[in-house]
Design an enzyme around this catalytic site. Structure first.
Site, mmCIF file in Angstrom:
data_model
loop_
_atom_site.group_PDB
_atom_site.id
_atom_site.type_symbol
_atom_site.label_atom_id
_atom_site.label_comp_id
_atom_site.label_asym_id
_atom_site.label_seq_id
_atom_site.Cartn_x
_atom_site.Cartn_y
_atom_site.Cartn_z
ATOM 1 N N HIS A 274 -21.389 -40.598 88.514
ATOM 2 C CA HIS A 274 -20.762 -40.344 89.819
ATOM 3 C C HIS A 274 -21.090 -38.928 90.262
ATOM 4 O O HIS A 274 -21.380 -38.057 89.445
ATOM 5 C CB HIS A 274 -19.246 -40.575 89.751
ATOM 6 C CG HIS A 274 -18.541 -39.724 88.734
ATOM 7 N ND1 HIS A 274 -18.615 -39.975 87.377
ATOM 8 C CD2 HIS A 274 -17.762 -38.630 88.866
ATOM 9 C CE1 HIS A 274 -17.909 -39.071 86.725
ATOM 10 N NE2 HIS A 274 -17.388 -38.235 87.596
ATOM 11 N N VAL A 275 -21.022 -38.733 91.578
ATOM 12 C CA VAL A 275 -21.408 -37.454 92.191
ATOM 13 C C VAL A 275 -20.242 -36.920 93.006
ATOM 14 O O VAL A 275 -19.576 -37.675 93.722
ATOM 15 C CB VAL A 275 -22.656 -37.652 93.097
ATOM 16 C CG1 VAL A 275 -22.959 -36.388 93.894
ATOM 17 C CG2 VAL A 275 -23.877 -38.059 92.267
#
Lengths: 337, 337
Positions: free
Chosen positions: B278-279
């Site tokens: 995830h970012v």
């Protein structure tokens, strides 16, 4: 450059300027223009309260640092003043007094086991630091004014076209660094020295560190050789220099202060505030200014990068933040970065 | 893992826990064990002051956040209480009152144009937030207790020998992530979705963001594919996925919130708090928890690293901080890292 005003970097020691935004200290150094003002009478009676103080504008109200900076004037007096109010950490010596009947608690809400209150502490248990500069010059106002920032992604090409010419055209004096390297100044502050022409460096306490408590330990390693301006210049051939600074710098700190290597944050800034290669050594417990990604580059990562590819810093995109009113920002903007 | 308790990462949304150290909010979520206590009488009259409060010990006195957490007891009552006092930013609505005769200034020193004072503000202009949990459980105490950290340099070998087995053996439930990806939960919170099996992702506001003010904008981009656990797994073949998240994620935020790309900090955490890639997308003005070097890895740097060397994350030393009481720390210590 990005936050060029020395966020987390040592300033020329002859000046002892403290310019990082989060610092609550006001520069106590005088210069010629200030000395002329000093003779004015009655100053010691100024500022016993803010009764005669009129706000012109808010320079910065930092929620993060609980710091408020305003520009104002004194009724019937010339010039402007900068006032910086800074909330202080809780005083460990007064905790028994804080947790007593003298602190009033007003309910905001109560839900189950959770109580949310406003606490009203007696003023003397909740004092605020006030730093005042009067009369203030434009440079004082600029120093405390909130500056918005942007990210830029510096490609190798943009470095050549924009950043490098900017560095070359700017007059960053390095005289104070050479004074340290040549033992002309601050010789008594040197913690460790390796004089090797290729891999040597000098370790000195950062000016922002009082040297008294290890919680905010902060030292600088200044490279002896004068041909490396910044991270961008590093190549595979510099690995011995960097490993030397990593190993001997941490060992010297362990010996002098008893702080082990794994309790240290060791990093370079990009952009740095001066273009002579230097390394920051800070206590891990200390959230020093400029430790965020996009400013700080951990030395062990830098070494690892060069081991993976000796031309890493010739090829890499280096993102950094730059103040919106900085000349570099507009140059990058023209290129639509 | 390092700061595993979700510093800066979304927690399972069904719980809505807020666990980052710097948050001054106390989790207002109730659980079964709490509900049983609620019926007890007289609680609304508790904590009108600290008169009956006795300190057992200080859990944390954070100079950085001006926050004090203590464990204590109430005279003649069972159980312990956690009290968290948090100094607040200056209230912009009360600035005129602060700069008035009601604020007393005591001189510390005066040198030339620089005045250093202690300001005593009326209590109501300098209120403090008090969050109280009573009766408190062990988990509440742990949440507010100061944890010391260390740096470790994770080589590829140490990843294989220590970190990877630790991840595999730990039961990190990913059900809540799959619920989002399958639109079973939080479908109404989705800001943007690219359903491509190789390069797709879903963008949702982070649970720590109220969504009300852009200053602390915080979103998460969750990758659709389920085979990438963290930064360590990334290879050259993932560049299209990462570029897609960089470009479309920032474009979606620009369209929805009007915040341009250069005002965003876009990064991954290593170690992350959950092992599904995830970012993080946060406002540059917001010093979100976990943006420091050694935790945050800027997405543009990650892409650049993979372009320089497709096996970069198979070869790199990845330094990170880990809490000293975390099982990983002792495992690294055995290897003398």
């Amino acid at each position: 450059m990005a936050e060029a005003a020395a966020k987390g970097d040592p300033s020329p020691p002859t000046k002892k300027m403290r310019t990082d935004d989060s610092s609550n200290a006001v520069d106590s150094t005088t210069d010629k223009s200030c000395e002329q003002v000093e003779a004015t009478s009655g100053e010691d009676e100024l500022f016993s309260s803010f009764e005669e103080f009129e706000i012109i504008r808010i320079l910065n109200n930092s929620e993060e640092h609980k710091m408020l900076a305003v520009e104002g004037r004194l009724q019937g007096r010339p010039g402007t003043a900068v006032v910086v109010l800074q909330k202080l950490p809780f005083n460990a010596d007064k905790i028994e007094e804080i947790f007593s009947r003298s602190t009033n608690l007003l309910e905001i809400f109560h839900n189950d086991i959770y109580y949310n209150k406003t606490a009203l502490l007696p003023s003397e248990l909740n004092d605020v630091r006030a730093n005042i500069i009067y009369p203030a010059e434009e440079k004082h106002i600029l120093r405390f004014e909130r500056q918005s920032c942007s990210f830029v992604d510096e490609t190798p090409q943009l470095y050549k076209e924009i950043t490098k010419p900017f560095i070359d055209s700017s007059s960053f004096s390095k005289e104070w660094i050479y004074n340290i390297l040549e033992h002309k100044k601050e010789a008594d502050r040197i913690i460790f020295e390796d004089p090797d022409a290729e891999t040597g460096f000098i370790l000195v306490p950062d000016l922002k560190w009082t040297g008294e408590q290890l919680e905010d330990l902060y030292l600088q390693g200044i490279v002896c050789r004068r041909d490396i301006t910044s991270l961008r210049d590093l190549r595979g051939c510099h690995i011995p220099l960097l490993k030397n600074m990593h190993d001997k710098g941490r060992a010297a700190i362990k010996e002098k202060y008893g702080v082990p290597a794994h309790k240290l944050r060791v990093y370079l800034h990009y952009q740095p505030s001066f273009y002579h290669l230097h390394v920051h050594y800070t206590a891990i417990s200390f959230e020093a200014p400029g430790t965020w990604a996009g400013k700080a580059h951990l030395l062990s990562t830098v070494i690892s990068n060069l081991e993976i590819c000796g031309q890493y810093y010739e090829k890499a995109v280096l993102p950094f933040t730059v103040k919106d009113n900085h000349p570099l920002r507009s140059k990058f903007e023209e290129k639509e970065c």
